[in-house]
Design a protein around this motif. Sequence first.
Motif, PDB file in Angstrom:
ATOM      1  N   LYS A 102       3.247   0.578   4.693  1.00  0.00           N
ATOM      2  CA  LYS A 102       2.861  -0.708   4.227  1.00  0.00           C
ATOM      3  C   LYS A 102       1.354  -0.584   3.576  1.00  0.00           C
ATOM      4  N   ARG A 103       0.664   0.113   4.402  1.00  0.00           N
ATOM      5  CA  ARG A 103      -0.627   0.378   4.008  1.00  0.00           C
ATOM      6  C   ARG A 103      -0.898   0.909   2.551  1.00  0.00           C
ATOM      7  N   SER A 104       0.143   1.921   2.318  1.00  0.00           N
ATOM      8  CA  SER A 104       0.333   2.599   0.937  1.00  0.00           C
ATOM      9  C   SER A 104       0.518   1.657  -0.102  1.00  0.00           C
ATOM     10  N   MET A 105       1.213   0.585   0.087  1.00  0.00           N
ATOM     11  CA  MET A 105       1.491  -0.412  -1.039  1.00  0.00           C
ATOM     12  C   MET A 105       0.124  -1.022  -1.349  1.00  0.00           C
ATOM     13  N   LEU A 106      -0.779  -1.074  -0.568  1.00  0.00           N
ATOM     14  CA  LEU A 106      -2.087  -1.831  -0.613  1.00  0.00           C
ATOM     15  C   LEU A 106      -3.313  -0.962  -1.414  1.00  0.00           C
ATOM     16  N   ASP A 107      -2.777   0.445  -1.076  1.00  0.00           N
ATOM     17  CA  ASP A 107      -3.831   1.298  -1.659  1.00  0.00           C
ATOM     18  C   ASP A 107      -3.906   1.684  -3.134  1.00  0.00           C
ATOM     19  N   ALA A 108      -4.828   1.862  -3.627  1.00  0.00           N
ATOM     20  CA  ALA A 108      -4.885   2.049  -5.232  1.00  0.00           C
ATOM     21  C   ALA A 108      -4.374   3.587  -5.355  1.00  0.00           C
ATOM     22  N   ARG A 109      -4.861   4.245  -4.618  1.00  0.00           N
ATOM     23  CA  ARG A 109      -4.482   5.634  -4.742  1.00  0.00           C
ATOM     24  C   ARG A 109      -3.035   5.957  -4.816  1.00  0.00           C
ATOM     25  N   SER A 110      -2.163   5.153  -4.213  1.00  0.00           N
ATOM     26  CA  SER A 110      -0.782   5.380  -4.323  1.00  0.00           C
ATOM     27  C   SER A 110      -0.228   5.369  -5.582  1.00  0.00           C
ATOM     28  N   ARG A 111      -0.744   4.939  -6.652  1.00  0.00           N
ATOM     29  CA  ARG A 111      -0.301   5.144  -7.954  1.00  0.00           C
ATOM     30  C   ARG A 111      -0.175   6.502  -8.239  1.00  0.00           C
ATOM     31  N   PHE A 112      -1.168   7.470  -7.766  1.00  0.00           N
ATOM     32  CA  PHE A 112      -1.069   8.676  -8.265  1.00  0.00           C
ATOM     33  C   PHE A 112      -0.152   9.452  -7.214  1.00  0.00           C
ATOM     34  N   ARG A 113      -0.288   9.208  -5.843  1.00  0.00           N
ATOM     35  CA  ARG A 113       0.433   9.785  -4.960  1.00  0.00           C
ATOM     36  C   ARG A 113       1.641   9.479  -4.464  1.00  0.00           C
ATOM     37  N   ARG A 161       4.453   6.192  -2.953  1.00  0.00           N
ATOM     38  CA  ARG A 161       4.477   5.529  -1.442  1.00  0.00           C
ATOM     39  C   ARG A 161       4.857   6.492  -0.564  1.00  0.00           C
ATOM     40  N   LYS A 162       4.411   6.296   0.654  1.00  0.00           N
ATOM     41  CA  LYS A 162       4.919   7.006   1.672  1.00  0.00           C
ATOM     42  C   LYS A 162       6.159   6.170   2.250  1.00  0.00           C
ATOM     43  N   GLY A 163       6.975   6.947   2.998  1.00  0.00           N
ATOM     44  CA  GLY A 163       8.262   6.238   3.574  1.00  0.00           C
ATOM     45  C   GLY A 163       9.271   6.776   2.816  1.00  0.00           C
ATOM     46  N   TYR A 164      10.635   6.183   3.100  1.00  0.00           N
ATOM     47  CA  TYR A 164      11.668   6.340   2.515  1.00  0.00           C
ATOM     48  C   TYR A 164      12.590   5.427   2.016  1.00  0.00           C
ATOM     49  N   ALA A 199       6.690   6.560  16.529  1.00  0.00           N
ATOM     50  CA  ALA A 199       6.553   7.369  15.568  1.00  0.00           C
ATOM     51  C   ALA A 199       7.118   6.598  14.035  1.00  0.00           C
ATOM     52  N   LEU A 200       8.057   5.611  14.508  1.00  0.00           N
ATOM     53  CA  LEU A 200       8.583   4.530  13.535  1.00  0.00           C
ATOM     54  C   LEU A 200       7.522   3.708  13.248  1.00  0.00           C
ATOM     55  N   LYS A 201       7.002   2.987  14.289  1.00  0.00           N
ATOM     56  CA  LYS A 201       6.012   2.158  13.890  1.00  0.00           C
ATOM     57  C   LYS A 201       4.868   2.645  13.146  1.00  0.00           C
ATOM     58  N   TYR A 202       4.463   3.870  13.480  1.00  0.00           N
ATOM     59  CA  TYR A 202       3.155   4.314  12.563  1.00  0.00           C
ATOM     60  C   TYR A 202       3.689   4.573  11.126  1.00  0.00           C
ATOM     61  N   SER A 203       5.072   5.087  11.156  1.00  0.00           N
ATOM     62  CA  SER A 203       5.418   5.315   9.764  1.00  0.00           C
ATOM     63  C   SER A 203       5.665   4.071   8.809  1.00  0.00           C
ATOM     64  N   PHE A 204       6.010   2.947   9.805  1.00  0.00           N
ATOM     65  CA  PHE A 204       6.151   1.840   8.870  1.00  0.00           C
ATOM     66  C   PHE A 204       4.799   1.083   8.354  1.00  0.00           C
ATOM     67  N   PHE A 205       3.696   1.228   9.583  1.00  0.00           N
ATOM     68  CA  PHE A 205       2.386   0.898   9.004  1.00  0.00           C
ATOM     69  C   PHE A 205       1.610   1.570   8.004  1.00  0.00           C
ATOM     70  N   GLU A 206       2.120   2.791   7.882  1.00  0.00           N
ATOM     71  CA  GLU A 206       1.528   3.827   6.752  1.00  0.00           C
ATOM     72  C   GLU A 206       2.185   3.252   5.409  1.00  0.00           C
TER      73      GLU A 206
END
Length: 74
Positions: free
Chosen positions: A58-69, A71-74, A49-56
């Motif tokens: 890191k992926r949200s840092m590259l995603d252009a939609r993260s400007r609106f939504r 970043r995921k994580g804490y 679960a933590l591995k998946y959260s870390f992946f998500e």
Amino acid sequence: MPRYYEDKPEGGACAGVKEDLGSCLLQSDCVLQEGKSPRQCLKEGNCKALKYSFFECKRSMLDARSRFRGRKGY
């Protein structure tokens, strides 16, 4: 188990998730009892679960939609 900090740990956006993943791996039976490295235990599937959260995170840092939504994580 996630730890929440009043002030964010130094080291970037996903530092909290990364620290929790590292502590999960170091406290796992794979490392403590079998004497394997944390990298081997991560490849075997511990702390999924933590591995998946870390992946998500890191992926949200590259995603252009993260400007609106945000970043995921804490």
